[in-house]
Design an enzyme around this catalytic site. Structure first.
Site, short mmCIF file in Angstrom:
data_model
loop_
_atom_site.label_atom_id
_atom_site.label_comp_id
_atom_site.label_asym_id
_atom_site.label_seq_id
_atom_site.Cartn_x
_atom_site.Cartn_y
_atom_site.Cartn_z
N TYR A 102 18.08 11.33 6.66
CA TYR A 102 16.63 10.80 7.84
C TYR A 102 17.82 11.48 9.26
CZ TYR A 102 14.82 8.24 4.46
OH TYR A 102 13.88 7.73 2.94
N ASP B 141 20.64 10.42 2.79
CA ASP B 141 21.27 9.14 3.84
C ASP B 141 22.90 8.73 3.71
OD1 ASP B 141 20.07 9.50 1.16
OD2 ASP B 141 17.96 7.57 1.75
N HIS C 114 20.31 5.01 -1.32
CA HIS C 114 19.39 3.75 -2.04
C HIS C 114 19.66 3.67 -3.39
CE1 HIS C 114 17.78 4.18 2.21
NE2 HIS C 114 18.52 2.40 2.38
N HIS D 18 11.74 5.01 -5.29
CA HIS D 18 11.78 3.29 -5.08
C HIS D 18 9.88 3.05 -5.74
CE1 HIS D 18 15.10 3.09 -2.74
NE2 HIS D 18 14.41 3.36 -1.64
N GLU E 214 -7.85 -8.72 -10.51
CA GLU E 214 -9.54 -9.26 -9.58
C GLU E 214 -10.57 -9.06 -9.21
OE1 GLU E 214 -9.64 -11.00 -13.06
OE2 GLU E 214 -7.88 -10.97 -14.08
#
Ligand code: SP5
Ligand code: ZN
Length: 344
Positions: free
Chosen positions: A318, A279, A192, A156, A98
């Site tokens: 990475y 990764d 992940h 993600h 809001e």
């Protein structure tokens, strides 16, 4: 094999991440895609890089809420050129929606405070979604294999949530487009858990989400990825999490991969989208698994044995200097390189 990439992302470089009370260097750097593209460019007969045309913004609404997209666009539009806005105040309070302040509305949608928003974040993340859309279109046109290389990554990002370097879920968008032509399995081999992809397809019985990842007790995103999470409603049984412990090497990874591949084969999809993360590499600065580059070739051979059309979508990874070798190993395993150039 077509390699869909976008140079829109090259100037995009957030400097800092915030994690456990301190700032660290941001791992999703422009060199990630450069490392991969440079390695593939050494094999011009095998890889054809292509920059796809932009897509209609409304297409993103097939996987993200309109309010979510508008809130992100609004906050990015108000950031100063070098500002990095961290949604520290983030809490999923409906009252935030809001608020007349775009930063508060955008904070509502954040699932972690480690990722900053920059003025270009929304424009870049939505522009590079074109790589996944082009990949999906190539499969729809009958291609058996294509590679999308978006940065920032996507898995993600949920229907109405962002975090983990991800704003727009590219693999989910491709999978959603591919459901127009039959069932789709998403195999997520990033280190992940892809909590965003799981969220988007949680109640869907035409999309299987199968993920191998480090267990949420010890790795990001911490809030999802247990074996108990199996899908809801019509989608019950169409979500498979295979959590693994830190230190997982190929000997422990391979049987878990077989479990996921058996589930994919039973689901019998028309196409498979692979959320590919490097990764899991032993030398990755974030991950704690112990794969070596050659393991990606064996991973790819087993995925290819499904005998399904494959769209590979890049997620994390990475250890920048190692990414090119990981990609050559993986695509060598898929049979893209002639035997004389096969690095695996
Ligand atoms: C797409 C993707 O791979 N996103 C990963 C997001 C992970 N963010 C949390 C990083 C936590 C860093 N922990 C540092 C441990 C150093 N050993
Ligand atoms: Zn990852």
């Amino acid at each position: 094999m077509k390699v869909y990439y976008s140079d829109v992302e090259q100037p995009y470089h957030p400097r800092r991440s915030f994690f456990c009370g301190r700032f660290t260097a941001y791992p999703d750097v422009p060199g990630r895609t450069r490392s991969i593209l440079a390695a593939l460019e050494g094999h011009p007969a095998a890889f054809q890089p292509e920059r796809p045309a932009p897509v209609e913004p409304a297409l993103l609404e097939r996987v993200h809420g309109r309010g979510y997209l508008e809130a992100l666009a609004a906050v990015c539009a108000r950031l100063k050129p070098d500002e990095e806005f961290f949604p520290f105040h983030q809490q999923r309070l409906p009252l935030l929606l809001e608020s007349p302040y775009p930063r508060l509305r955008a904070g509502y949608y954040a699932v972690d405070g480690s990722m900053p928003l920059l003025a270009q974040s929304y424009a870049v993340a939505s522009a590079v979604a074109a790589t996944a859309v082009a990949g999906a279109q190539a499969l729809r046109a009958g291609t058996g294999l294509a590679y999308a290389l978006p940065r920032p990554p996507g898995h993600h990002a949920g229907r109405q949530s962002y975090g983990g370097y991800c704003l727009i879920n590219h693999a989910a968008l491709a999978a959603e487009l591919l459901t127009d032509a039959g069932k789709v399995a998403i195999l997520d081999v990033d280190y992940h858990h892809g909590n965003g992809t799981q969220d988007i397809f949680w109640e869907r019985d035409d999309v299987l989400y199968a993920s191998l990842h480090c267990r949420p007790e010890e790795a990001y995103p911490y809030i999802a990825g247990t074996a108990e999470e199996a899908g809801g409603g019509r989608g019950a049984g169409c979500n498979l999490n295979v959590p693994l412990g830190g230190g997982t090497d190929w000997a422990a990874y391979a049987p878990a991969l077989e479990t996921a591949l058996e589930a994919v084969a039973r689901f019998d999809p028309a196409t498979v989208v692979v959320s590919l993360g490097f990764d899991t590499l032993a030398t990755d600065p974030i991950g704690t698994f112990a794969l070596v580059p050659a393991d990606f070739a064996e991973m790819a051979r087993r995925i290819a044995a499904l005998g399904k059309p494959l769209l590979i979508v890049q997620e994390g990874g990475y250890d920048v200097p190692a990414l090119g070798a990981c990609a050559l190993s993986f695509f060598g395993g898929l049979g893209v390189l002639p035997p004389s150039e096969d690095t695996a």
